[in-house]
Design a protein around this motif. Structure first.
Motif, PDB file in Angstrom:
ATOM      1  N   ILE A   1     109.934  57.708 120.009  1.00  0.00           N
ATOM      2  CA  ILE A   1     110.367  56.154 120.051  1.00  0.00           C
ATOM      3  C   ILE A   1     111.466  56.113 118.961  1.00  0.00           C
ATOM      4  O   ILE A   1     111.274  56.406 117.787  1.00  0.00           O
ATOM      5  N   THR A   2     112.548  55.384 119.226  1.00  0.00           N
ATOM      6  CA  THR A   2     113.508  55.188 118.391  1.00  0.00           C
ATOM      7  C   THR A   2     113.850  53.698 118.414  1.00  0.00           C
ATOM      8  O   THR A   2     113.688  53.001 119.561  1.00  0.00           O
ATOM      9  N   GLY A   3     114.304  52.967 117.425  1.00  0.00           N
ATOM     10  CA  GLY A   3     115.084  51.707 117.400  1.00  0.00           C
ATOM     11  C   GLY A   3     114.524  50.907 116.162  1.00  0.00           C
ATOM     12  O   GLY A   3     113.404  51.278 115.299  1.00  0.00           O
ATOM     13  N   ARG A   4     115.448  49.925 115.691  1.00  0.00           N
ATOM     14  CA  ARG A   4     114.797  49.147 114.494  1.00  0.00           C
ATOM     15  C   ARG A   4     113.674  48.304 114.716  1.00  0.00           C
ATOM     16  O   ARG A   4     113.383  48.048 115.851  1.00  0.00           O
ATOM     17  N   ALA A   5     113.011  47.610 113.561  1.00  0.00           N
ATOM     18  CA  ALA A   5     111.956  46.877 113.750  1.00  0.00           C
ATOM     19  C   ALA A   5     111.101  47.246 114.446  1.00  0.00           C
ATOM     20  O   ALA A   5     110.314  46.582 115.755  1.00  0.00           O
ATOM     21  N   CYS A   6     110.381  48.440 114.555  1.00  0.00           N
ATOM     22  CA  CYS A   6     109.232  49.049 115.413  1.00  0.00           C
ATOM     23  C   CYS A   6     107.969  48.118 115.136  1.00  0.00           C
ATOM     24  O   CYS A   6     107.672  47.790 114.059  1.00  0.00           O
ATOM     25  N   HIS A   7     107.528  47.779 116.312  1.00  0.00           N
ATOM     26  CA  HIS A   7     106.014  46.812 116.185  1.00  0.00           C
ATOM     27  C   HIS A   7     105.141  47.666 115.348  1.00  0.00           C
ATOM     28  O   HIS A   7     104.869  48.925 115.506  1.00  0.00           O
TER      29      HIS A   7
ATOM     30  N   VAL B   1     103.262  61.622 118.887  1.00  0.00           N
ATOM     31  CA  VAL B   1     104.130  60.468 118.965  1.00  0.00           C
ATOM     32  C   VAL B   1     104.945  60.272 117.912  1.00  0.00           C
ATOM     33  O   VAL B   1     104.414  60.441 116.597  1.00  0.00           O
ATOM     34  N   LEU B   2     106.507  60.461 117.854  1.00  0.00           N
ATOM     35  CA  LEU B   2     107.322  60.208 116.620  1.00  0.00           C
ATOM     36  C   LEU B   2     108.132  58.920 116.754  1.00  0.00           C
ATOM     37  O   LEU B   2     108.345  58.518 117.721  1.00  0.00           O
ATOM     38  N   VAL B   3     108.013  58.230 115.696  1.00  0.00           N
ATOM     39  CA  VAL B   3     108.637  56.860 115.668  1.00  0.00           C
ATOM     40  C   VAL B   3     109.707  57.124 114.572  1.00  0.00           C
ATOM     41  O   VAL B   3     109.758  57.563 113.487  1.00  0.00           O
ATOM     42  N   ILE B   4     111.121  56.794 114.960  1.00  0.00           N
ATOM     43  CA  ILE B   4     112.243  57.016 114.087  1.00  0.00           C
ATOM     44  C   ILE B   4     112.882  55.448 114.024  1.00  0.00           C
ATOM     45  O   ILE B   4     113.369  55.055 115.162  1.00  0.00           O
ATOM     46  N   THR B   5     112.476  54.625 113.017  1.00  0.00           N
ATOM     47  CA  THR B   5     112.869  53.379 112.841  1.00  0.00           C
ATOM     48  C   THR B   5     113.754  53.095 111.531  1.00  0.00           C
ATOM     49  O   THR B   5     114.106  54.054 110.901  1.00  0.00           O
ATOM     50  N   GLY B   6     114.147  51.757 111.404  1.00  0.00           N
ATOM     51  CA  GLY B   6     114.819  51.363 110.093  1.00  0.00           C
ATOM     52  C   GLY B   6     116.400  51.050 110.383  1.00  0.00           C
ATOM     53  O   GLY B   6     116.758  51.107 111.673  1.00  0.00           O
ATOM     54  N   ASN B   7     117.006  50.620 109.555  1.00  0.00           N
ATOM     55  CA  ASN B   7     118.302  50.175 109.565  1.00  0.00           C
ATOM     56  C   ASN B   7     119.306  51.048 109.455  1.00  0.00           C
ATOM     57  O   ASN B   7     120.615  50.740 109.888  1.00  0.00           O
ATOM     58  N   GLY B   8     119.118  52.117 109.156  1.00  0.00           N
ATOM     59  CA  GLY B   8     120.254  53.141 108.889  1.00  0.00           C
ATOM     60  C   GLY B   8     120.748  53.859 110.137  1.00  0.00           C
ATOM     61  O   GLY B   8     120.057  53.848 111.084  1.00  0.00           O
ATOM     62  N   LYS B   9     121.910  54.630 110.008  1.00  0.00           N
ATOM     63  CA  LYS B   9     122.227  55.241 111.083  1.00  0.00           C
ATOM     64  C   LYS B   9     121.560  56.774 111.358  1.00  0.00           C
ATOM     65  O   LYS B   9     121.181  57.286 110.348  1.00  0.00           O
ATOM     66  N   GLY B  10     121.090  57.102 112.309  1.00  0.00           N
ATOM     67  CA  GLY B  10     120.645  58.489 112.651  1.00  0.00           C
ATOM     68  C   GLY B  10     119.289  58.484 113.378  1.00  0.00           C
ATOM     69  O   GLY B  10     118.686  59.551 113.699  1.00  0.00           O
ATOM     70  N   LYS B  11     119.172  57.097 113.894  1.00  0.00           N
ATOM     71  CA  LYS B  11     117.568  57.266 114.852  1.00  0.00           C
ATOM     72  C   LYS B  11     117.969  57.955 116.161  1.00  0.00           C
ATOM     73  O   LYS B  11     116.934  58.854 116.389  1.00  0.00           O
TER      74      LYS B  11
ATOM     75  N   VAL C   1     106.029  59.021 111.341  1.00  0.00           N
ATOM     76  CA  VAL C   1     107.075  57.808 111.399  1.00  0.00           C
ATOM     77  C   VAL C   1     108.090  57.983 110.593  1.00  0.00           C
ATOM     78  O   VAL C   1     107.599  58.262 109.205  1.00  0.00           O
ATOM     79  N   SER C   2     109.250  57.913 110.625  1.00  0.00           N
ATOM     80  CA  SER C   2     110.316  57.967 109.395  1.00  0.00           C
ATOM     81  C   SER C   2     111.074  56.774 109.759  1.00  0.00           C
ATOM     82  O   SER C   2     111.504  56.250 110.598  1.00  0.00           O
ATOM     83  N   GLU C   3     111.409  56.373 108.457  1.00  0.00           N
ATOM     84  CA  GLU C   3     112.316  55.199 108.457  1.00  0.00           C
ATOM     85  C   GLU C   3     113.827  55.556 107.807  1.00  0.00           C
ATOM     86  O   GLU C   3     113.870  55.677 106.746  1.00  0.00           O
ATOM     87  N   VAL C   4     114.676  55.190 108.774  1.00  0.00           N
ATOM     88  CA  VAL C   4     115.990  55.628 108.333  1.00  0.00           C
ATOM     89  C   VAL C   4     116.871  54.463 107.510  1.00  0.00           C
ATOM     90  O   VAL C   4     116.894  53.424 107.995  1.00  0.00           O
ATOM     91  N   GLN C   5     117.021  54.420 106.280  1.00  0.00           N
ATOM     92  CA  GLN C   5     117.452  53.516 105.356  1.00  0.00           C
ATOM     93  C   GLN C   5     118.860  53.646 105.318  1.00  0.00           C
ATOM     94  O   GLN C   5     119.654  54.705 105.136  1.00  0.00           O
ATOM     95  N   SER C   6     119.754  52.452 105.364  1.00  0.00           N
ATOM     96  CA  SER C   6     121.126  52.565 105.207  1.00  0.00           C
ATOM     97  C   SER C   6     121.538  52.389 103.862  1.00  0.00           C
ATOM     98  O   SER C   6     121.179  51.402 103.110  1.00  0.00           O
ATOM     99  N   ILE C   7     122.106  53.294 103.411  1.00  0.00           N
ATOM    100  CA  ILE C   7     122.805  53.299 102.227  1.00  0.00           C
ATOM    101  C   ILE C   7     124.108  52.524 102.092  1.00  0.00           C
ATOM    102  O   ILE C   7     124.617  51.591 101.420  1.00  0.00           O
ATOM    103  N   LYS C   8     125.174  53.113 103.021  1.00  0.00           N
ATOM    104  CA  LYS C   8     126.328  52.438 103.449  1.00  0.00           C
ATOM    105  C   LYS C   8     126.764  53.134 104.910  1.00  0.00           C
ATOM    106  O   LYS C   8     126.367  54.062 105.347  1.00  0.00           O
ATOM    107  N   HIS C   9     127.742  52.318 105.491  1.00  0.00           N
ATOM    108  CA  HIS C   9     127.780  52.784 106.661  1.00  0.00           C
ATOM    109  C   HIS C   9     129.656  52.628 106.965  1.00  0.00           C
ATOM    110  O   HIS C   9     129.931  51.381 106.567  1.00  0.00           O
ATOM    111  N   ALA C  10     130.089  53.479 107.503  1.00  0.00           N
ATOM    112  CA  ALA C  10     131.621  53.248 107.642  1.00  0.00           C
ATOM    113  C   ALA C  10     132.335  52.077 108.332  1.00  0.00           C
ATOM    114  O   ALA C  10     133.304  51.430 108.133  1.00  0.00           O
ATOM    115  N   PHE C  11     131.347  51.476 109.337  1.00  0.00           N
ATOM    116  CA  PHE C  11     131.612  50.281 109.818  1.00  0.00           C
ATOM    117  C   PHE C  11     131.938  49.031 109.017  1.00  0.00           C
ATOM    118  O   PHE C  11     132.825  48.317 109.250  1.00  0.00           O
ATOM    119  N   ASP C  12     131.261  49.165 107.761  1.00  0.00           N
ATOM    120  CA  ASP C  12     131.479  48.043 106.908  1.00  0.00           C
ATOM    121  C   ASP C  12     132.782  48.114 106.295  1.00  0.00           C
ATOM    122  O   ASP C  12     133.432  47.109 105.685  1.00  0.00           O
TER     123      ASP C  12
END
Ligand code: ATP
Ligand code: MG
Length: 214
Positions: free
Chosen positions: A176-182, A49-59, A192-203
């Motif tokens: 499993i992907t998505g932010r704020a994983c239970h 079971v792999l979890v990719i969570t966090g606020n950064g892009k790439g999940k 489990v990996s947490e993708v952290q946002s450093i910056k995003h082009a959208f900003d």
């Protein structure tokens, strides 16, 4: 005849270089021994079971990348997408050509629909497909993209998700992907990996780009 000052300096430099190289080699050797020991210890074979969570892009791209990797090895895979964007999905266009079944939630982003009853029905319909995937012994890898939100919003029951995960075929990998994983999903996961946002082009006012963002 004694060596010139210049030659002595050069000899010293050479010795220092050699000693640095020796130290580096010794460090690398110790590291290699540690890694080899860990590789020798890793003998178990099982569905992960792999979890990719966090606020950064790439999940989601990580989840789909793993599906592509698996399919490239001839493994079978299926994908359930719990939040459908308004755009078509490049990964789906590609992977459906490789016999990867997709189940995509009928509504758009939840913050666009703002209709809890409708979202719950849509989430439940996709969850029925996801449960079918998790019971299918012919499937090697399953991706549940953005399912974390469904659990957080209470559209899908956490206990039901945990039961389905625990009862899946032993060889089957689950992503499993998505932010704020239970917390409980994080606990039962193997990786489990947490993708952290450093910056995003959208900003900086750059709109979502085809092939990069969807
Ligand atoms: P991707 O699908 O690109 O791997 P993701 O799954 O990590 O992204 P989601 O939270 O699912 O991220 O968001 C999907 C969309 O939102 C993508 O188009 C992505 O580029 C964009 N996005 C992701 N992270 C951010 C962020 N920190 N700021 C703005 N937009 C973001
Ligand atoms: Mg995503």
């Amino acid at each position: 005849m004694s060596k010139s000052e210049h030659d002595q300096k050069n000899d010293k430099k050479h010795d220092e270089k050699q000693s640095k190289q020796q130290k580096h080699q010794q460090r690398q050797q110790r590291l290699k021994e540690k890694v080899d020991a860990r590789i020798a210890n890793a003998v178990d074979d099982k569905g992960l079971v792999l979890v990719i969570t966090g606020n950064g892009k790439g999940k989601s791209t990580s989840g789909f990348g793993t599906i592509a990797r698996a399919v490239g090895h001839g493994l079978t895979a299926a994908v359930a997408q719990f939040i459908k964007g308004t755009w078509d999905c490049g990964e789906r266009n590609l992977l459906e050509m490789h016999a990867v079944e997709f189940s995509v939630m009928a509504t758009g982003f939840t913050w666009e629909t703002q209709n809890k009853e409708q979202d719950t029905l849509a989430a439940q319909a996709t969850w029925q497909d996801a449960k079918r995937f998790l019971q299918d012994t012919d499937l090697d890898v399953v991706l549940l993209d953005e399912i974390t939100y469904m659990v957080t919003y209470g559209y899908i029951d956490l206990e039901e998700v945990i039961t389905a995960i625990n009862n899946r075929p032993v060889h089957q990998h689950l992503i499993i992907t998505g932010r704020a994983c239970h917390r409980q999903l994080i606990e039962l996961a193997d990786t489990v990996s947490e993708v952290q946002s450093i910056k995003h082009a959208f900003d900086n006012g750059i709109k979502a780009q085809k092939g990069i963002d969807w």
